[in-house]
Design an enzyme around this catalytic site. Structure first.
Site, mmCIF file in Angstrom:
data_model
loop_
_atom_site.group_PDB
_atom_site.id
_atom_site.type_symbol
_atom_site.label_atom_id
_atom_site.label_comp_id
_atom_site.label_asym_id
_atom_site.label_seq_id
_atom_site.Cartn_x
_atom_site.Cartn_y
_atom_site.Cartn_z
ATOM 1 C CG LEU A 87 5.397 0.414 6.915
ATOM 2 C CD1 LEU A 87 4.946 1.795 7.383
ATOM 3 C CD2 LEU A 87 5.827 -0.426 8.108
ATOM 4 C CB CYS A 88 6.828 1.384 1.166
ATOM 5 S SG CYS A 88 6.490 3.138 0.861
ATOM 6 C CB SER A 89 11.342 3.140 2.702
ATOM 7 O OG SER A 89 12.314 3.860 3.433
ATOM 8 N N GLY A 91 6.486 5.972 1.972
ATOM 9 C CA GLY A 91 5.089 6.219 1.652
ATOM 10 C C GLY A 91 4.798 6.520 0.198
ATOM 11 C CE1 TYR A 116 10.428 0.318 10.613
ATOM 12 C CE2 TYR A 116 12.210 1.786 9.981
ATOM 13 C CZ TYR A 116 11.699 0.839 10.830
ATOM 14 O OH TYR A 116 12.438 0.395 11.898
#
Length: 127
Positions: A87-89, A91, A116
């Site tokens: 998971l990043c901010s 994708g 996220y």
């Protein structure tokens, strides 16, 4: 020598190898035992919020922490069959990170489509 590639090409190649998950599918898989790994930097997590219970491993050390053969691995890195969802901010970075984990032999590694931001928009748990 190979020709230089753009980041868009590298991202497309990474995503072609992944079975990206919707936030809802990622949440369900996490509830069944997958590791949900948040790779966002601390400052971004403070600004945006966090997923309670997600494992935080910042991007710069991700491979060392999840490679089951690394001396710097975390206890959860028990083998190449560990199910990992990144998971990043939004994708993007998560796709590159998941592909890097696949290169290490973590074949089921994938990421959350939309990151996220999509997770939060889907109404899934955040703080």
């Amino acid at each position: 020598m190979s020709r230089p590639r753009s980041i868009d090409e590298i991202l497309a190649d990474a995503r072609a190898r992944l079975r990206r998950l919707t936030p809802e599918a990622a949440h369900a898989r996490w509830q069944r035992g997958a590791l949900l790994v948040d790779i966002r930097p601390a400052a971004q997590r403070v600004t945006e919020g966090e997923v309670p219970g997600a494992l935080v491993i910042e991007r710069n050390v991700l491979e060392w922490r999840l490679d089951p053969t690394s001396d710097a691995r975390i206890p959860q890195a028990t083998g190449h069959d560990v199910d990992v969802i990144i998971l990043c901010s939004e994708g993007y970075t998560s796709s590159l990170a998941a592909a890097a984990l696949q290169d290490l032999g973590l074949d089921s590694a994938t990421d959350v489509d939309g990151g996220y931001q999509a997770w939060r928009a889907a109404g899934l748990p955040v703080t």
